[in-house]
Design a protein around this motif. Structure first.
Motif, PDB file in Angstrom:
ATOM      1  N   ILE A  53      12.041  43.263  21.923  1.00 56.21           N
ATOM      2  CA  ILE A  53      12.444  42.163  22.809  1.00 56.21           C
ATOM      3  C   ILE A  53      11.949  42.328  24.253  1.00 56.21           C
ATOM      4  O   ILE A  53      12.718  42.446  25.189  1.00 56.21           O
ATOM      5  CB  ILE A  53      13.956  41.910  22.765  1.00 56.21           C
ATOM      6  N   GLY A  54      10.644  42.326  24.408  1.00 57.90           N
ATOM      7  CA  GLY A  54      10.042  42.310  25.735  1.00 57.90           C
ATOM      8  C   GLY A  54       9.721  43.653  26.327  1.00 57.90           C
ATOM      9  O   GLY A  54       9.102  43.730  27.386  1.00 57.90           O
ATOM     10  N   SER A  55      10.121  44.742  25.683  1.00 56.63           N
ATOM     11  CA  SER A  55       9.859  46.077  26.225  1.00 56.63           C
ATOM     12  C   SER A  55       8.458  46.529  25.831  1.00 56.63           C
ATOM     13  O   SER A  55       8.163  46.686  24.649  1.00 56.63           O
ATOM     14  CB  SER A  55      10.891  47.067  25.680  1.00 56.63           C
ATOM     15  N   PRO A  56       7.550  46.742  26.801  1.00 51.66           N
ATOM     16  CA  PRO A  56       6.168  47.126  26.467  1.00 51.66           C
ATOM     17  C   PRO A  56       6.076  48.579  26.010  1.00 51.66           C
ATOM     18  O   PRO A  56       6.901  49.416  26.376  1.00 51.66           O
ATOM     19  CB  PRO A  56       5.429  46.929  27.793  1.00 51.66           C
ATOM     20  N   ALA A  57       5.063  48.871  25.205  1.00 53.61           N
ATOM     21  CA  ALA A  57       4.871  50.229  24.706  1.00 53.61           C
ATOM     22  C   ALA A  57       4.265  51.143  25.758  1.00 53.61           C
ATOM     23  O   ALA A  57       4.602  52.331  25.821  1.00 53.61           O
ATOM     24  CB  ALA A  57       3.986  50.210  23.463  1.00 53.61           C
ATOM     25  N   ARG A  58       3.347  50.607  26.572  1.00 53.97           N
ATOM     26  CA  ARG A  58       2.641  51.444  27.554  1.00 53.97           C
ATOM     27  C   ARG A  58       2.679  50.797  28.936  1.00 53.97           C
ATOM     28  O   ARG A  58       2.855  49.591  29.065  1.00 53.97           O
ATOM     29  CB  ARG A  58       1.176  51.649  27.150  1.00 53.97           C
ATOM     30  N   ALA A  59       2.473  51.638  29.930  1.00 58.51           N
ATOM     31  CA  ALA A  59       2.372  51.165  31.302  1.00 58.51           C
ATOM     32  C   ALA A  59       1.212  51.863  31.989  1.00 58.51           C
ATOM     33  O   ALA A  59       1.046  53.073  31.859  1.00 58.51           O
ATOM     34  CB  ALA A  59       3.667  51.427  32.072  1.00 58.51           C
ATOM     35  N   SER A  60       0.405  51.104  32.705  1.00 57.71           N
ATOM     36  CA  SER A  60      -0.636  51.666  33.560  1.00 57.71           C
ATOM     37  C   SER A  60      -0.053  51.922  34.950  1.00 57.71           C
ATOM     38  O   SER A  60       1.027  51.430  35.282  1.00 57.71           O
ATOM     39  CB  SER A  60      -1.819  50.707  33.652  1.00 57.71           C
ATOM     40  N   GLN A  61      -0.784  52.681  35.759  1.00 54.88           N
ATOM     41  CA  GLN A  61      -0.365  52.997  37.125  1.00 54.88           C
ATOM     42  C   GLN A  61       1.071  53.532  37.161  1.00 54.88           C
ATOM     43  O   GLN A  61       1.873  53.163  38.003  1.00 54.88           O
ATOM     44  CB  GLN A  61      -0.486  51.770  38.027  1.00 54.88           C
ATOM     45  N   MET A  62       1.380  54.428  36.239  1.00 59.12           N
ATOM     46  CA  MET A  62       2.736  54.948  36.114  1.00 59.12           C
ATOM     47  C   MET A  62       2.808  56.396  36.584  1.00 59.12           C
ATOM     48  O   MET A  62       1.915  57.194  36.327  1.00 59.12           O
ATOM     49  CB  MET A  62       3.188  54.869  34.647  1.00 59.12           C
ATOM     50  N   VAL A  63       3.876  56.722  37.290  1.00 60.98           N
ATOM     51  CA  VAL A  63       4.212  58.092  37.662  1.00 60.98           C
ATOM     52  C   VAL A  63       5.567  58.387  37.040  1.00 60.98           C
ATOM     53  O   VAL A  63       6.513  57.604  37.213  1.00 60.98           O
ATOM     54  CB  VAL A  63       4.270  58.277  39.187  1.00 60.98           C
ATOM     55  N   ALA A  64       5.670  59.485  36.295  1.00 65.06           N
ATOM     56  CA  ALA A  64       6.904  59.759  35.563  1.00 65.06           C
ATOM     57  C   ALA A  64       7.321  61.213  35.700  1.00 65.06           C
ATOM     58  O   ALA A  64       6.481  62.111  35.854  1.00 65.06           O
ATOM     59  CB  ALA A  64       6.734  59.404  34.083  1.00 65.06           C
ATOM     60  N   TYR A  65       8.636  61.422  35.629  1.00 64.51           N
ATOM     61  CA  TYR A  65       9.207  62.770  35.611  1.00 64.51           C
ATOM     62  C   TYR A  65      10.073  62.908  34.366  1.00 64.51           C
ATOM     63  O   TYR A  65      10.896  62.024  34.060  1.00 64.51           O
ATOM     64  CB  TYR A  65      10.064  63.039  36.849  1.00 64.51           C
ATOM     65  N   MET A  66       9.884  64.002  33.611  1.00 64.25           N
ATOM     66  CA  MET A  66      10.690  64.313  32.434  1.00 64.25           C
ATOM     67  C   MET A  66      11.330  65.679  32.633  1.00 64.25           C
ATOM     68  O   MET A  66      10.633  66.664  32.897  1.00 64.25           O
ATOM     69  CB  MET A  66       9.815  64.326  31.170  1.00 64.25           C
ATOM     70  N   SER A  67      12.633  65.756  32.542  1.00 64.25           N
ATOM     71  CA  SER A  67      13.344  67.000  32.796  1.00 64.25           C
ATOM     72  C   SER A  67      13.240  67.934  31.599  1.00 64.25           C
ATOM     73  O   SER A  67      12.961  67.495  30.478  1.00 64.25           O
ATOM     74  CB  SER A  67      14.827  66.724  33.075  1.00 64.25           C
ATOM     75  N   PRO A  68      13.484  69.235  31.801  1.00 64.07           N
ATOM     76  CA  PRO A  68      13.660  70.120  30.650  1.00 64.07           C
ATOM     77  C   PRO A  68      15.004  69.834  29.998  1.00 64.07           C
ATOM     78  O   PRO A  68      15.802  69.032  30.504  1.00 64.07           O
ATOM     79  CB  PRO A  68      13.617  71.518  31.278  1.00 64.07           C
ATOM     80  N   SER A  69      15.280  70.485  28.884  1.00 64.96           N
ATOM     81  CA  SER A  69      16.556  70.310  28.205  1.00 64.96           C
ATOM     82  C   SER A  69      17.611  71.203  28.843  1.00 64.96           C
ATOM     83  O   SER A  69      17.376  72.389  29.083  1.00 64.96           O
ATOM     84  CB  SER A  69      16.421  70.649  26.719  1.00 64.96           C
ATOM     85  N   PHE A  70      18.763  70.629  29.133  1.00 66.58           N
ATOM     86  CA  PHE A  70      19.901  71.375  29.665  1.00 66.58           C
ATOM     87  C   PHE A  70      20.982  71.407  28.583  1.00 66.58           C
ATOM     88  O   PHE A  70      21.875  70.563  28.555  1.00 66.58           O
ATOM     89  CB  PHE A  70      20.434  70.725  30.935  1.00 66.58           C
ATOM     90  N   GLY A  71      20.833  72.353  27.649  1.00 70.00           N
ATOM     91  CA  GLY A  71      21.765  72.422  26.540  1.00 70.00           C
ATOM     92  C   GLY A  71      21.731  71.188  25.665  1.00 70.00           C
ATOM     93  O   GLY A  71      22.744  70.809  25.072  1.00 70.00           O
ATOM     94  N   GLY A  72      20.570  70.552  25.585  1.00 75.23           N
ATOM     95  CA  GLY A  72      20.415  69.335  24.798  1.00 75.23           C
ATOM     96  C   GLY A  72      20.350  68.080  25.640  1.00 75.23           C
ATOM     97  O   GLY A  72      19.788  67.066  25.208  1.00 75.23           O
ATOM     98  N   PHE A  73      20.901  68.103  26.839  1.00 74.68           N
ATOM     99  CA  PHE A  73      20.865  66.934  27.722  1.00 74.68           C
ATOM    100  C   PHE A  73      19.515  66.859  28.438  1.00 74.68           C
ATOM    101  O   PHE A  73      18.946  67.887  28.824  1.00 74.68           O
ATOM    102  CB  PHE A  73      21.989  66.996  28.755  1.00 74.68           C
ATOM    103  N   ASN A  74      19.012  65.658  28.617  1.00 72.31           N
ATOM    104  CA  ASN A  74      17.727  65.454  29.285  1.00 72.31           C
ATOM    105  C   ASN A  74      17.723  64.110  29.990  1.00 72.31           C
ATOM    106  O   ASN A  74      18.501  63.209  29.644  1.00 72.31           O
ATOM    107  CB  ASN A  74      16.580  65.536  28.277  1.00 72.31           C
ATOM    108  N   PHE A  75      16.854  63.980  30.979  1.00 68.63           N
ATOM    109  CA  PHE A  75      16.713  62.706  31.668  1.00 68.63           C
ATOM    110  C   PHE A  75      15.271  62.541  32.124  1.00 68.63           C
ATOM    111  O   PHE A  75      14.492  63.517  32.184  1.00 68.63           O
ATOM    112  CB  PHE A  75      17.677  62.595  32.850  1.00 68.63           C
ATOM    113  N   ALA A  76      14.906  61.302  32.419  1.00 70.49           N
ATOM    114  CA  ALA A  76      13.538  61.012  32.842  1.00 70.49           C
ATOM    115  C   ALA A  76      13.534  59.731  33.664  1.00 70.49           C
ATOM    116  O   ALA A  76      14.446  58.898  33.555  1.00 70.49           O
ATOM    117  CB  ALA A  76      12.611  60.860  31.623  1.00 70.49           C
ATOM    118  N   ALA A  77      12.494  59.580  34.479  1.00 66.39           N
ATOM    119  CA  ALA A  77      12.345  58.372  35.295  1.00 66.39           C
ATOM    120  C   ALA A  77      10.863  58.071  35.449  1.00 66.39           C
ATOM    121  O   ALA A  77      10.043  58.987  35.595  1.00 66.39           O
ATOM    122  CB  ALA A  77      13.000  58.557  36.664  1.00 66.39           C
TER     123      ALA A  77
END
Length: 368
Positions: free
Chosen positions: A158-182
């Protein structure tokens, strides 16, 4: 003295070998070919040799360099190609596209992924053209892995694209299974606007929080895509989860998309909702795949689309598998979703709103 020189030479050679081993470049790819049949409500049907029934055929390079101090540089550059020698039609049916995509997936040369980044104990920072955080969770929860006839992209994204150009992203390591990204996307990374016509810097931003430990995976995602006026053409919120029982892996997804009412096209696209239930059942060296997906635009009457899907994959080795899949979409009077495989191969003539679309394929996928 001679023995010392020999020892130094051996140590030097060993050290050089270790340094080279720490720096890697890998050539990889997928070749996926299968016979596919599509039927769009009697308006027309097509049987063809498709490229990318389960996964889009591709070739790429990826690698890493050890920078020392626990820091690693990473890169990836990946392009699609048409393994059947043809071109891919639009995912909205052959009637809307005459030329197709000469790379069959990704949109252009190196159009699938092109990124560079740094990885360490802090997590990973990357920039370029990449999968959205939404896509990563959709692919993780979809029993069909975002491919085959039953893939979630047919009606569930429903409107969510698979890829993005010109993107900067951060992915965290796992903290006991918890993770976050932006992820942050600059002006024309998703809207398709050129820098000459867009007046705002922010094209989109994407947020993710999740938990992945043992048999349980849960993910919460939010994606906002802006047009040139800064209005949200996509405001996609999604909750996904899987639980592995051993004898079967259960999966579920709920999503909604509520773009701004004054955004382009939003007057008929203001409150979309989708949900999916599915499962993966190991059977010998393969697995049975099942899912039910439903989408509804609550701003439009009689706009529900429903998909049932069944598939089977059979592993011949770690890199080669056979597959077969079937999907059927029924649409209300004001909806016209159609069945597709991973690369949008349904170029059968489109039927009217309210159509029933079916697809069946069987093929082989080799990864190298």
């Amino acid at each position: 003295m001679k023995k010392s020189l020999i020892a130094l030479a051996v140590l030097g050679t060993f050290g050089m070998g270790a340094a080279q081993a720490a720096d890697t470049v890998q050539l990889y790819g997928i070749i996926d070919l299968g016979v596919a049949h599509f039927n769009n409500d009697g308006a027309g049907n097509v049987t063809k040799l498709g490229t990318g029934g389960q996964s889009g055929s591709r070739i790429g390079l990826k690698g890493s360099e050890d920078l020392g101090g626990g820091l690693t540089a990473i890169f990836q550059a990946e392009t699609g190609f048409c393994a059947n020698g043809g071109s891919s039609a639009s995912a909205t049916g052959g009637s809307t596209t005459t030329t197709g995509n000469q790379y069959c997936t990704g949109g252009g040369f190196m159009g699938r992924t092109s990124m560079v980044g740094l990885k360490g104990s802090f997590g990973t920072v990357a920039a370029g053209r990449m999968y959205t955080l939404d896509f990563n969770d959709q692919a993780a929860v979809d029993p069909f892995g975002y491919g085959l006839m039953g893939n979630i992209a047919n009606i569930g994204t429903i409107g969510s694209p698979a890829r993005a150009s010109q993107m900067v992203a951060y992915m965290s390591p796992s903290f006991g299974g918890f993770n976050f990204a932006a992820g942050y996307v600059f002006g024309d990374g998703l809207t398709g606007l050129t820098t000459a016509t867009t007046t705002q810097t922010t094209g989109a931003y994407n947020l993710h929080a999740g938990y992945n430990n043992g048999p349980l995976m849960v993910g919460l995602d939010y994606l906002r895509v802006n047009n040139s006026n800064g209005d949200a053409t996509v405001k996609h919120t999604m909750l996904v989860g899987t639980y592995d029982l051993g004898v079967a892996k259960l999966a579920a997804m709920y999503a909604q998309n509520k773009p701004n009412a004054n955004a382009a096209g939003a007057t008929v696209n203001t409150n979309q909702q989708a949900w999916m239930l599915g499962g993966t059942i190991p059977v010998g060296p393969g697995a049975v795949l099942v899912s039910y997906t439903q989408t509804k635009n609550k701003s439009v009457s009689a706009s529900t689309s429903k998909q049932i899907a069944l598939g089977y994959t059979y592993s011949l080795s770690k890199r080669t598998n056979l597959y077969a899949s079937y999907a059927r979409i029924t649409n209300d009077a004001n909806a016209n979703a159609i069945v597709n495989d991973s690369t949008g191969n349904n170029d059968a003539p489109m039927g009217p709103n309210g159509l029933t679309s079916t697809g069946f394929d069987f093929g082989i996928r080799h990864q190298f």
